[in-house]
Design an enzyme around this catalytic site. Structure first.
Site, PDB file in Angstrom:
ATOM      1  N   ARG A  48      11.303   0.236   8.384  1.00  0.00           N
ATOM      2  CA  ARG A  48      11.855  -0.231   9.648  1.00  0.00           C
ATOM      3  C   ARG A  48      13.377  -0.037   9.621  1.00  0.00           C
ATOM      4  NH1 ARG A  48       7.678   0.287  11.627  1.00  0.00           N
ATOM      5  NH2 ARG A  48       6.397  -1.199  12.800  1.00  0.00           N
ATOM      6  N   ARG A  55       0.822  -1.208   0.000  1.00  0.00           N
ATOM      7  CA  ARG A  55       0.000   0.000   0.000  1.00  0.00           C
ATOM      8  C   ARG A  55       0.860   1.263   0.000  1.00  0.00           C
ATOM      9  NH1 ARG A  55      -2.799  -3.490   3.386  1.00  0.00           N
ATOM     10  NH2 ARG A  55      -5.045  -3.740   2.982  1.00  0.00           N
ATOM     11  N   GLU A 108      15.701   2.443  18.499  1.00  0.00           N
ATOM     12  CA  GLU A 108      14.919   3.646  18.732  1.00  0.00           C
ATOM     13  C   GLU A 108      14.487   3.708  20.195  1.00  0.00           C
ATOM     14  OE1 GLU A 108      11.734   3.659  15.895  1.00  0.00           O
ATOM     15  OE2 GLU A 108      13.084   3.820  14.186  1.00  0.00           O
ATOM     16  N   HIS A 129      10.919   8.646  13.658  1.00  0.00           N
ATOM     17  CA  HIS A 129       9.870   7.648  13.410  1.00  0.00           C
ATOM     18  C   HIS A 129       8.504   8.336  13.437  1.00  0.00           C
ATOM     19  CE1 HIS A 129       8.920   3.088  13.735  1.00  0.00           C
ATOM     20  NE2 HIS A 129       7.961   3.729  13.087  1.00  0.00           N
TER      21      HIS A 129
END
Length: 337
Positions: free
Chosen positions: A240, A158, A269, A297
């Site tokens: 990612r 998507r 992170e 992020h």
């Protein structure tokens, strides 16, 4: 119906969820410590569903802690931090929410590219620091024309498809690499499919990562991939962090094969500020100046996307528990039925 929300991220106490699903009891645990405080074994027995709201933290309790749970959900697109096999071993579906934030992430990927290639990151910083000395079109090192440049997409799902459409609107040629995508998609989109990562790297002027994290994709963009890259490559990652080996990326940027990178995600992170690549960027060392952008992020984020995410997470559970309708299951290979 009782739902445990682990790693709860919102500042409120699930007012939005309670308004739309008044038949649900929500237990909120904002951290691992909250889980221990809120969830004793007797409560765990009553939980019908578990949601992990963090993009980076695992649910801090194993699936076996919830003997009566019937479904688990990762509140987000990526599901590398939910125990799909563990839930599947109990014949319990684990699901994600793949249909939120698509436009935001695709927009962010293109924005990172444009910030580097049109100087919207460099010019303001130069003027702010150097005043009129910084007032010159030559101050941005990666300016280029997008028309007829090649935009390479890794993972045409998507979000990858949405990013590809945006790049095509800039008159860029789009090629993609996705070994898991059924044949024929390239014919319907007009985008060109390549069948190896090295071919994509060799042809692309910009590579945008939109693949899920798995054993197959961890470190996918590493030394070998960068060695195959077309000189002058710009890399964008909004998927990612561990998909890119940042040590290999640093080496490729120092060598000049990769001239710029836009990273919304990092292997650890919050970001590992002591990694040599990040330290060099923060110190504004000459070799990396105006060539790296790091965002926290945040590609998925907008107020509207957060509303979608929160409600769609509950919708997946509610539909399954009330109607038996299973959507967005990511561990079907482990289920008996």
């Amino acid at each position: 119906m009782k739902i445990l929300c682990v790693n709860w991220q919102a500042a409120d106490d699930a007012e939005l969820e309670r308004q739309h699903y008044p038949d649900v009891e929500f237990i909120l645990a904002r951290s691992t410590a909250d889980v221990a405080a809120v969830l004793d074994p007797e409560v765990a027995k009553t939980v019908d569903a578990v949601i992990n709201h963090s993009p980076t933290l695992n649910v801090p309790l194993p699936p076996t802690a919830f003997p009566n749970a019937k479904i688990a959900v990762r509140s987000g697109v990526g599901f590398d931090n939910i125990d799909t096999a563990g839930w599947g071993a109990r014949n319990i579906p684990a699901c994600n929410v793949p249909d939120y934030g698509t436009t935001e992430v695709a927009d962010h990927a293109i924005a990172l590219m444009l910030a580097l290639t049109r100087g919207t990151y460099s010019y303001p910083a130069e003027i702010a620091v150097d005043g009129l000395e910084g007032w010159h079109f030559s101050k941005a090192p990666l300016i280029r024309r997008h028309k007829n440049a090649t935009f390479g997409v890794i993972g045409l799902g998507r979000i990858g498809l949405a990013a590809a459409r945006r790049a095509a609107a800039f008159d860029m040629r789009v090629v993609f690499y996705d070994p898991h995508l059924l044949s024929g998609v390239d014919l319907s989109t007009g985008y060109e499919r390549v069948h190896s990562l090295n071919e994509l790297m060799a042809r692309a002027d910009v590579v945008s990562v939109h693949a899920p994290l798995s054993t197959e994709t961890r470190g996918l963009l590493g030394t070998e991939a960068f060695a195959a890259a077309k000189p002058g490559l710009i890399v964008v990652n909004t998927a990612r962090g561990p998909i890119i080996d940042v040590t290999a990326l640093e080496a490729a940027m120092r060598q000049g094969t990769v001239v710029g990178a836009g990273l919304d995600v990092l292997p650890n992170e919050p970001g590992d500020l002591d990694h040599p690549l990040i330290k060099a960027w923060r110190a504004n060392e000459p070799w990396i100046k105006d060539r790296l952008i790091v965002t926290p992020h945040a590609a998925f984020y907008s107020p509207a996307s957060m509303v979608d995410l929160r409600l769609k997470s509950i919708e997946v559970i509610h539909a399954y528990l009330t109607e038996g309708r299973l959507t967005n299951c990511v561990n079907r290979e482990y289920l008996k039925r």
